[in-house]
Design a protein around this motif. Structure first.
Motif, mmCIF file in Angstrom:
data_model
loop_
_atom_site.group_PDB
_atom_site.id
_atom_site.type_symbol
_atom_site.label_atom_id
_atom_site.label_comp_id
_atom_site.label_asym_id
_atom_site.label_seq_id
_atom_site.Cartn_x
_atom_site.Cartn_y
_atom_site.Cartn_z
ATOM 1 N N ALA A 1 28.058 18.736 28.774
ATOM 2 C CA ALA A 1 27.364 19.807 29.494
ATOM 3 C C ALA A 1 26.993 20.961 28.574
ATOM 4 O O ALA A 1 25.896 21.528 28.702
ATOM 5 C CB ALA A 1 28.227 20.298 30.653
ATOM 6 N N ILE A 2 27.875 21.321 27.650
ATOM 7 C CA ILE A 2 27.563 22.473 26.798
ATOM 8 C C ILE A 2 26.448 22.147 25.804
ATOM 9 O O ILE A 2 25.822 23.056 25.251
ATOM 10 C CB ILE A 2 28.818 23.036 26.077
ATOM 11 N N TYR A 3 26.203 20.861 25.566
ATOM 12 C CA TYR A 3 25.039 20.465 24.764
ATOM 13 C C TYR A 3 23.797 20.269 25.657
ATOM 14 O O TYR A 3 22.787 19.715 25.220
ATOM 15 C CB TYR A 3 25.322 19.179 24.005
ATOM 16 N N ASN A 4 23.923 20.693 26.905
ATOM 17 C CA ASN A 4 22.823 20.659 27.874
ATOM 18 C C ASN A 4 22.433 19.242 28.302
ATOM 19 O O ASN A 4 21.259 18.865 28.321
ATOM 20 C CB ASN A 4 21.603 21.437 27.353
ATOM 21 N N TYR A 5 23.460 18.488 28.640
ATOM 22 C CA TYR A 5 23.328 17.192 29.297
ATOM 23 C C TYR A 5 24.200 17.206 30.542
ATOM 24 O O TYR A 5 25.054 18.088 30.705
ATOM 25 C CB TYR A 5 23.773 16.055 28.368
ATOM 26 N N VAL A 6 24.007 16.239 31.405
ATOM 27 C CA VAL A 6 24.975 16.007 32.470
ATOM 28 C C VAL A 6 26.064 15.119 31.883
ATOM 29 O O VAL A 6 25.778 14.054 31.326
ATOM 30 C CB VAL A 6 24.329 15.304 33.687
ATOM 31 N N GLY A 7 27.289 15.570 31.970
ATOM 32 C CA GLY A 7 28.408 14.765 31.488
ATOM 33 C C GLY A 7 28.986 13.939 32.619
ATOM 34 O O GLY A 7 29.336 14.476 33.673
ATOM 35 N N ALA A 8 29.067 12.626 32.432
ATOM 36 C CA ALA A 8 29.652 11.741 33.444
ATOM 37 C C ALA A 8 30.734 10.900 32.774
ATOM 38 O O ALA A 8 30.482 10.276 31.741
ATOM 39 C CB ALA A 8 28.582 10.835 34.053
ATOM 40 N N VAL A 9 31.921 10.930 33.346
ATOM 41 C CA VAL A 9 33.051 10.191 32.781
ATOM 42 C C VAL A 9 33.639 9.308 33.869
ATOM 43 O O VAL A 9 34.173 9.803 34.869
ATOM 44 C CB VAL A 9 34.130 11.156 32.231
#
Length: 746
Positions: free
Chosen positions: A258-266
Motif C-alpha cells: 500500500a505504501i508503494y501505492n498498490y493494493v496489498g492482498a495477502v
C-alpha cells in the motif's frame, strides 16, 4: 591445532573466572535486583572482553554497549550509541532501525525525568517524536518491531536469574546474558501494550484494512487480508502474496504494498487463520491461487492487473501460481524461492532434519508456532538423539514425540517424481510462461539452488523468457528485503547494500504502471562481484564466467599445481565408519590463527596464487570414485584462504551419488567399480580472490545430525538404520577427478 584449542580454553576459563559481586537476595527480591543490575552493567562496560570486541566486531560491540548503558540507566548515552550502531549496521534505515523499541523506551525515560510526568505520558510523547522521523517504508515495519513476545522474554530472563540462586557472585558471560535478558523483558513488558494501541490508531488513520474469507469452488476456505491507502480512491494494480506464515506479517505485507501505492492482498493457505481445511504445505497452491487471482482482479479497488511477491515459501507459491497462468497475473517477483523437491525438504535428494521442525512450525496451529520453532535447544537435542540412536530417519518424528504424516509422506518421495513435479511448472510447462519475472537470491541463500532452478528451467524451455535475475552477497532474509552491511560475519561492499523492496516495487511500477525499468537491470543476469564494489550484467548464467580452471584431487606437493592433471593415476583413500556416533570433530590449521573443519573430509590445497582472479558462477566437474557400497552422499566445500590466513567459504555442494546424474531416477553404484559422479547444483558465488591467497577443496561424506545418513545398502535411505552400516565406507577419490571453478576475466 592443540595449542590453538588450549589458548581458546584458557581465554574461556579466564572469562568465567572473572567474578562480579551479585547478592543472592537479588534473585528473590525485585527491589534489590533493580538496584544491583545498573551497578553490574556499569562494571561490565569497563571490562576487557567488551573493549576487545570493539576491535574485533564493532557492530557487536555497539550492540552490547547500548544495552549495558540502558541497564545502567544512562539513557542519553544509549541513544547516541544506538545511532552509531545504526550507521555501522546498515547504509539505509531498514536494518539499522530494528532497535526502535529500545530507543523509544530510552526516550520515554528521558522525557519522564525531564518533564516530571508519568511513564505512560512520556511514552506517548517519545513514540510521537520518533514516529514523525520515520519514512513510510519504515513505518509499516513498526508492528513487528514492537510486537515482542513478552512471555518468552520473561522466561528467558527468569532462566538467567534462576542460575544465580544461592550465589553471591556472577561471571562475565552470565552477567552479560542476565543484563541483556532483563533489558529485553523490561523494554517490551513496559511499552508493548500501549505502543500497539498507538500503532493501531495510526494505521486506522492511514489505511483501510479488511479481512475476508474466500470460498473456493471445491468448498475450501482461504482468509485474505486487503490493505489500501485511504488517500488512494481510484482502482489500482494488486500486489498479492500467498502466505503460510499467518500472523501479524499478513498486515505488514499488505501495508508494504500500500505504501508503494498498490493494493496489498495477502491470502493465507488452507488450514491457516479462519480456515478449517487440512493443512498440507505446498500441495494446493496451484489450484487455489488461480481462484484467488480471479477474485482480486474483479474487485472494485482493482484495475484488473495483479502482480505477486514474496520470499521462500511465498516465492515457491508464485511458481505454483504460474503452472496454470491466470490472464490477470501480469508479473511475479519470486524471492529466494523454495525449489520444492529440489532444495527443500531435500537438497539434491538428501532429506534434511530441519524439515520436521518447519512442518510443525506451520501446522501446529492456525498461525505459526514461534515458541516451538525457535526452541533451538529442543530441536538440537531431538536431532542429536536421533543421530545417537542409530534409528532410521523415518523415526525422527517419533523421537520428537509425535508421528507426523506430512513428514512421512515427503519421505515416500526420495526422487524428484510426480508428487513434487505437479506442484510447480515442470519441463514444457515453462514454455507457456510468457509474463515478465524478476528473481532475487543470494550467495548465502539457503534456497539459492531452488531459486535458480526455476530461472534455468524457464530459459531452457522458453527461449523468449522475459526473466531477470539479481544475485549478490545476500542470505535468505537479505535477498527478500534489504541488503545487510555484513553477512555470515563478512562485510559486504557498499554497492551491494540495496533495498530489495525498492527494487521489487520499481519492477512493479515498470510492468504494472508503464514506469521506467529499474537501473540495476542492465541485462538478464545482474550479479555483484564481492570485493570489487561493482555489479556486472550479462545475458546468461554461463556468461557469469569467461573461463574455468580445474582443481584436481591431488596434492600439489607431489605435482607443481593442483590445476594441472597428473600423468599418473592415483587415488586418495578415505574411510568413514557410520557406526561411530561419538566421533570428535576434527580441524586443520590453515594459518597460525585459523582452521577449517575437516570431519569426514579429505583436504586438498592449492599453491599460493600469483595473481588476482575472480571466481564467478558455480562449481561443476566430476568425481571419479570407487566405493565398497552401493551409494553415499558427497559433501564438498571450496574455501579461499586469504593472504592474512583467514578462511572464506566460497561454495558448497551436497548430493546423493545415486541421484547425481538424474534427480528423478536412482542409479545405484556398483561396489568396487570406478564410477563418475557429476557435480551439479552447487552454490553460486562471485568474488575477487586476491593474489597471495590459496584455494582449499574439501571433499568427503555427509554424516551429521542435520541430514539423513546414507548407509549405502541401496535400500530407501529413510529406512536404513545403523544396523545397515556393516563395514566402514571405503572411498577411493581418483586424482583425475576435478572440480571446475568458473573464472571471470574483465
Amino acid at each position: 591445532m592443540k595449542f590453538k584449542i588450549l589458548l581458546a580454553l584458557i581465554f574461556v576459563n579466564l572469562l568465567h573466572a572473572q567474578k562480579f559481586y551479585f547478592p543472592k537476595a537479588a534473585v528473590t527480591d525485585s527491589s534489590i535486583l533493580e538496584k544491583q543490575l545498573p551497578v553490574l552493567a556499569s562494571e561490565l562496560m569497563t571490562q576487557k572482553p567488551l573493549l576487545k570486541l570493539k576491535e574485533q566486531n564493532k557492530a557487536n560491540f555497539l550492540d552490547n554497549l547500548f544495552r549495558l548503558e540502558m541497564v545502567s540507566k544512562d539513557y542519553k548515552k544509549s541513544i547516541t550509541t544506538l545511532s552509531e550502531h545504526r550507521n555501522e549496521f546498515a547504509d539505509h534505515n531498514m536494518v539499522g532501525n530494528r532497535f526502535i523499541a529500545h530507543e523509544v523506551y530510552s526516550l520515554a525515560k528521558l522525557i519522564e525525568k525531564r518533564d516530571n510526568v508519568t511513564f505512560q505520558i512520556a511514552l506517548q510523547k517519545a513514540f510521537d517524536e520518533k514516529y514523525k522521523t520515520l519514512s513510510d517504508k519504515m513505518l509499516v515495519r513498526l508492528g513487528l518491531i514492537f510486537d515482542g513476545d513478552v512471555n518468552s522474554l520473561r522466561k528467558t530472563f527468569k532462566k538467567s536469574i534462576d542460575k544465580q540462586k544461592d550465589k553471591d557472585s556472577i561471571d562475565y558471560p552470565s552477567a552479560l546474558a542476565l543484563c541483556k535478558s532483563y533489558l529485553n523483558y523490561k523494554v517490551y513488558a513496559s511499552i508493548k501494550p500501549q505502543i500497539m494501541q498507538l500503532l493501531a490508531k495510526k494505521d486506522q488513520e492511514k489505511f483501510i484494512i479488511e479481512t475476508k474469507d474466500l470460498k473456493t469452488k471445491n468448498g475450501n476456505t482461504l482468509t485474505i487480508t486487503i490493505v489500501r491507502k485511504k488517500e488512494n480512491k481510484a482502482p489500482l494494480p494488486v500486489v498479492l502474496t500467498n502466505n503460510i506464515y499467518a500472523g501479524p506479517i499478513d498486515v505488514l505485507f499488505g501495508k508494504r504494498a500500500a505504501i508503494y501505492n498498490y493494493v496489498g492482498a495477502v491470502v493465507n493457505t488452507r488450514g491457516k487463520r479462519n480456515s478449517n481445511d487440512e493443512n498440507n504445505p505446498f500441495e494446493n497452491e496451484s489450484q487455489d491461487l488461480y481462484e484467488v487471482i480471479d477474485w482480486v482482479s474483479k474487485q472494485p479497488w482493482s484495475n484488473g492487473k495483479v502482480g505477486m511477491i514474496g520470499g521462500s515459501y511465498l516465492g515457491f507459491s508464485q511458481w505454483a501460481a504460474v503452472k496454470k497462468l491466470h490472464p490477470a497475473l501480469k508479473t511475479i517477483v519470486p524471492q529466494v524461492a523454495v525449489g520444492i523437491g529440489i532444495d527443500y525438504p531435500a537438497q539434491n535428494n538428501i532429506f534434511m532434519s530441519y524439515m520436521l521442525q518447519w512442518i510443525k512450525y506451520v501446522t501446529n496451529n492456525k498461525l505459526t508456532d514461534e515458541a516451538d520453532f525457535n526452541n533451538f535447544p529442543k530441536w538440537d537435542s531431538i536431532n542429536t538423539a536421533w543421530y545417537k540412536s542409530g534409528k532410521s530417519f523415518r523415526a525422527l518424528d517419533t523421537i520428537s514425540g509425535q508421528p507426523n504424516k506430512i513428514f512421512q509422506r515427503w519421505l515416500d518421495h526420495p526422487g524428484y517424481d510426480e508428487y513434487w513435479q505437479k506442484m510447480v511448472p515442470y519441463k514444457e510447462d515453462f514454455a507457456n510462461i510468457n509474463i515478465p519475472i524478476l528473481t532475487t537470491t543470494g550467495y548465502y541463500d539457503d534456497d539459492q539452488i531452488g531459486a535458480l532452478s526455476y530461472f534455468k528451467s524457464h530459459h531452457l524451455y522458453n527461449k523468449n523468457a522475459n526473466h531477470y535475475l539479481v544475485i549478490g552477497p545476500y542470505d535468505h532474509g537479505g535477498a527478500q528485503s534489504f541488503g545487510y552491511t555484513t553477512v555470515s560475519g563478512n562485510r559486504i561492499d557498499p554497492v551491494a547494500r540495496i533495498s530489495i523492496d525498492d527494487l521489487a516495487f520499481s519492477w512493479f511500477d515498470y510492468i504494472l504502471k508503464n514506469g521506467k525499468k529499474p537501473d540495476l537491470l542492465k541485462d538478464k543476469i545482474n550479479f555483484q562481484v564481492m570485493n570489487t564494489n561493482s555489479w556486472k550484467h550479462v545475458p546468461t548464467l554461463e556468461k557469469m564466467h569467461t573461463s574455468t580452471i580445474k582443481f584436481y584431487l591431488q596434492d600439489h606437493k607431489d605435482i607443481p599445481s593442483v590445476f594441472t592433471q597428473s600423468p599418473n593415476k592415483t587415488f586418495t583413500k578415505q574411510i568413514v565408519d557410520f557406526k561411530n556416533r561419538d566421533q570428535k570433530e576434527s580441524y586443520r590449521l590453515v594459518s597460525k590463527k585459523d582452521s577449517v573443519k575437516v570431519t569426514n573430509s579429505v583436504y586438498f590445497e592449492s599453491e599460493v596464487l600469483d595473481k588476482d582472479l575472480i571466481i564467478s558462477g558455480n562449481l561443476s566437474g566430476f568425481f571419479n570414485v570407487s566405493i565398497n557400497k552401493k551409494d553415499f552422499d558427497t559433501d564438498t566445500y571450496l574455501y579461499q584462504i586469504q593472504p592474512d590466513g583467514k578462511p572464506f567459504l566460497l561454495s558448497t555442494h551436497i548430493v546423493r551419488a545415486s541421484y547425481a546424474k538424474d534427480n528423478a531416477v536412482r542409479q545405484l553404484l556398483e561396489p568396487g567399480k570406478v564410477e563418475q559422479i557429476p557435480i551439479k547444483n552447487s552454490m553460486f558465488m562471485s568474488k575477487k580472490i586476491e593474489k597471495g591467497s590459496k584455494l582449499v577443496l574439501l571433499v568427503g561424506v555427509n554424516k551429521n545430525p542435520s541430514w539423513q545418513i546414507n548407509y549405502g545398502t541401496g535400500k530407501d535411505v529413510s529406512d536404513e538404520t545403523i544396523k545397515d552400516a556393516n563395514e566402514p565406507l571405503e572411498i577411493k577419490w581418483y586424482n583425475d577427478s576435478y572440480v571446475e571453478i568458473p573464472i571471470y576475466n574483465e
